[in-house]
Design a protein around this motif. Structure first.
Motif, PDB file in Angstrom:
ATOM      1  N   ARG A 164       3.989  19.648 -46.222  1.00  0.00           N
ATOM      2  CA  ARG A 164       4.682  20.740 -45.521  1.00  0.00           C
ATOM      3  C   ARG A 164       6.037  20.987 -46.186  1.00  0.00           C
ATOM      4  NH1 ARG A 164       4.560  17.856 -39.869  1.00  0.00           N
ATOM      5  NH2 ARG A 164       5.298  16.261 -41.287  1.00  0.00           N
TER       6      ARG A 164
ATOM      7  N   SER B 204      16.558  19.481 -42.101  1.00  0.00           N
ATOM      8  CA  SER B 204      16.334  18.211 -41.399  1.00  0.00           C
ATOM      9  C   SER B 204      15.169  18.302 -40.405  1.00  0.00           C
ATOM     10  CB  SER B 204      17.613  17.790 -40.675  1.00  0.00           C
ATOM     11  OG  SER B 204      18.050  18.835 -39.829  1.00  0.00           O
TER      12      SER B 204
ATOM     13  N   PRO C 131      11.957  17.824 -38.513  1.00  0.00           N
ATOM     14  CA  PRO C 131      10.987  16.721 -38.582  1.00  0.00           C
ATOM     15  C   PRO C 131       9.580  17.168 -38.978  1.00  0.00           C
ATOM     16  CG  PRO C 131      11.715  17.113 -36.305  1.00  0.00           C
ATOM     17  CD  PRO C 131      12.556  17.969 -37.183  1.00  0.00           C
ATOM     18  N   GLU C 132       9.286  18.473 -38.890  1.00  0.00           N
ATOM     19  CA  GLU C 132       7.943  18.951 -39.261  1.00  0.00           C
ATOM     20  C   GLU C 132       7.799  19.247 -40.748  1.00  0.00           C
ATOM     21  OE1 GLU C 132       6.384  22.132 -36.822  1.00  0.00           O
ATOM     22  OE2 GLU C 132       7.402  21.323 -35.070  1.00  0.00           O
ATOM     23  N   VAL C 133       8.816  18.827 -41.551  1.00  0.00           N
ATOM     24  CA  VAL C 133       8.806  19.130 -42.981  1.00  0.00           C
ATOM     25  C   VAL C 133       8.680  17.836 -43.781  1.00  0.00           C
ATOM     26  CG1 VAL C 133      10.368  19.839 -44.851  1.00  0.00           C
ATOM     27  CG2 VAL C 133      10.066  21.311 -42.870  1.00  0.00           C
ATOM     28  N   ASP C 134       7.934  17.875 -44.908  1.00  0.00           N
ATOM     29  CA  ASP C 134       7.842  16.714 -45.800  1.00  0.00           C
ATOM     30  C   ASP C 134       8.763  16.869 -47.013  1.00  0.00           C
ATOM     31  OD1 ASP C 134       5.655  15.495 -44.315  1.00  0.00           O
ATOM     32  OD2 ASP C 134       4.453  17.155 -45.082  1.00  0.00           O
ATOM     33  N   VAL C 135       8.757  18.061 -47.612  1.00  0.00           N
ATOM     34  CA  VAL C 135       9.550  18.302 -48.821  1.00  0.00           C
ATOM     35  C   VAL C 135      10.447  19.513 -48.602  1.00  0.00           C
ATOM     36  CG1 VAL C 135       9.485  18.842 -51.291  1.00  0.00           C
ATOM     37  CG2 VAL C 135       7.697  17.416 -50.302  1.00  0.00           C
ATOM     38  N   VAL C 136      11.724  19.347 -48.917  1.00  0.00           N
ATOM     39  CA  VAL C 136      12.670  20.464 -48.863  1.00  0.00           C
ATOM     40  C   VAL C 136      13.012  20.861 -50.298  1.00  0.00           C
ATOM     41  CG1 VAL C 136      14.974  21.214 -48.158  1.00  0.00           C
ATOM     42  CG2 VAL C 136      13.655  19.680 -46.679  1.00  0.00           C
TER      43      VAL C 136
ATOM     44  N   CYS D 248      18.921  16.917 -45.376  1.00  0.00           N
ATOM     45  CA  CYS D 248      17.537  16.626 -45.770  1.00  0.00           C
ATOM     46  C   CYS D 248      17.355  15.136 -46.038  1.00  0.00           C
ATOM     47  CB  CYS D 248      17.199  17.442 -47.022  1.00  0.00           C
ATOM     48  SG  CYS D 248      15.764  16.863 -47.917  1.00  0.00           S
TER      49      CYS D 248
ATOM     50  N   HIS E  16      13.618  12.999 -45.671  1.00  0.00           N
ATOM     51  CA  HIS E  16      12.659  13.841 -46.395  1.00  0.00           C
ATOM     52  C   HIS E  16      12.782  13.652 -47.897  1.00  0.00           C
ATOM     53  CE1 HIS E  16      11.841  15.653 -42.666  1.00  0.00           C
ATOM     54  NE2 HIS E  16      12.814  16.554 -42.649  1.00  0.00           N
ATOM     55  N   ARG E  17      11.807  14.190 -48.599  1.00  0.00           N
ATOM     56  CA  ARG E  17      11.957  14.322 -50.041  1.00  0.00           C
ATOM     57  C   ARG E  17      12.706  15.617 -50.323  1.00  0.00           C
ATOM     58  NH1 ARG E  17       6.955  14.810 -53.775  1.00  0.00           N
ATOM     59  NH2 ARG E  17       6.744  12.677 -53.047  1.00  0.00           N
TER      60      ARG E  17
ATOM     61  N   GLY F 203      15.896   9.060 -47.555  1.00  0.00           N
ATOM     62  CA  GLY F 203      15.344  10.236 -48.227  1.00  0.00           C
ATOM     63  C   GLY F 203      15.308   9.978 -49.731  1.00  0.00           C
TER      64      GLY F 203
END
Ligand code: MG
Length: 389
Positions: free
Chosen positions: A3, A83, A85-90, A106, A111-112, A137
């Protein structure tokens, strides 16, 4: 399914990231998109990619409220995307030090961070590393040189590395007579010989300020001292960087210049995903490969920037801020090409050095450097008007 949040989705890296995502719908899902102020293109992207959230960084912009996304504007909205929480990569593809707060958010969220916004590392590198350590991260660079280094390192510790050698195309003015630099305008500086990129980074490539930013970026990403990071001009942009190990062995990563490769690698890391649309490498077509030293007399911003990096946090932040102002003034026709270095020098000299211990310190130094640089640019502009009249 990975995501993804894309900060800076309407810029060059943002649009390329969406191209890459489009080709791998089974692997990547766009959860949120953010742009500076291009509401028209962001609306189109929202209609097409159907993210849950859309943000305009410029809070004076009217949000569009289209495409079924929740729209917001302003810095806090950007930080919330980074930031989420529903994200894996920014993907941070914002331009300038404005990317620092989302970068920190991030990493604190664990996260990544797929980092194209090198300015955030230059302005606040120590804080960025602290945030990564605190939140667990990780940073995977999108910058082609740093992606090359990551690929060459292949998990080896920094203690196995003797030296990093970044490559630089040399920009459109490589080998030109320095006297001509007084007469080159933004149009010429924006004609990059090998890479198709955004305005800020293309001017930075013409002055080689970009390579200084990248030396500082490499220092923070790979933890090597500045005397072990060098840069060399390589006009063909085929070798994306070298890593020399302690046993004297040297690895390099090669490929025809396209940002889609480092983007794909940053999204899929540590895996590699097949992509048949990327141009197949051919060493005969790529040849000859040549290398030469950086002409530091012609491109003083390289030396100014690397010295600022070595001097510490405040000087590096001032270099970055001064350079952002200088590029803007040059694009607007207020100063000449060689005067960008004078503006940046003034910003560094007027700000002092030392370490920056929190984001408020960075914002303060960044602000002071911008004021000094803006004053220096208008003094130079006024002096020319007097001479001309
Ligand atoms: Mg680069």
């Amino acid at each position: 399914m990975i995501r993804i949040a894309i900060l800076g989705s309407t810029g060059s890296i943002g649009r390329s990231t969406l191209e890459v995502v489009t080709r791998h719908p089974e692997r990547f899902e766009v959860v949120s998109l953010a742009a500076h102020r291009n509401v028209e293109l962001l609306s189109e992207q929202v209609q097409r990619f159907r993210p849950k959230r859309a943000v305009l960084a410029d809070e004076t912009c009217r949000v569009a409220d289209t495409g079924g996304a929740t729209w917001r504007s302003g810095m806090q909205a950007l930080i919330d995307l980074a930031s989420d929480p529903e994200v894996d990569v920014v993907v941070n593809a914002l331009v300038g030090a404005v990317g620092l707060a989302p970068t920190i958010a991030c990493l604190e969220a664990g996260h990544r961070l797929a980092l194209a916004n090198k300015e955030s590392l230059v302005a606040g590198g120590a804080l960025v590393l602290d945030a990564a350590a605190r939140g667990r991260g990780s940073i995977v660079p999108i910058d082609s040189e740093h992606s090359a280094i990551l690929q060459c390192l292949a998990g080896q510790p920094t203690t196995a590395v003797q030296r990093l050698i970044l490559t630089a195309s040399g920009g459109p003015f490589r080998g030109r007579n320095h006297e001509e630099f007084w007469h080159v305008g933004p149009d010429e500086a924006l004609k990059h010989p090998t890479w198709d990129m955004g305005v800020k980074i293309t001017i930075d490539s013409a002055t080689l300020a970009n390579k200084a930013l990248e030396v500082i970026e490499a220092h923070f990403l790979y933890g090597l001292e500045y005397n072990r990071i060098q840069a060399v001009v390589h006009p063909q942009s085929i070798v994306h960087s070298f890593v020399e190990f302690v046993d004297g062995s040297v690895l390099a990563q090669l490929g025809f210049p396209t940002m889609e490769l480092p983007i794909l690698y940053a999204l899929s890391y540590p895996e590699r995903i097949g992509d048949a649309t990327l141009r197949t490498f051919d060493p005969v077509q790529a040849s000859p490969l040549t290398f030469e030293e950086i002409d530091q007399g012609a491109f003083p911003l390289y030396g100014l920037g690397t010295a600022a990096g070595a001097a510490g946090g405040a000087a590096a932040a001032a270099f970055n801020a001064g350079n952002e102002i200088a590029v803007q003034a040059f694009i607007q026709g207020a100063i000449r090409f060689p005067e960008m270095a004078d503006v940046v020098s003034a910003a560094i000299d007027g700000t002092g050095s030392g370490d920056l211990s929190n984001i408020h310190d960075v914002i303060a130094v960044d602000g002071t450097a911008r004021v000094i640089a803006t004053e220096a640019a208008s003094r130079l502009g006024e002096a020319r008007m007097r001479t001309n009249s």
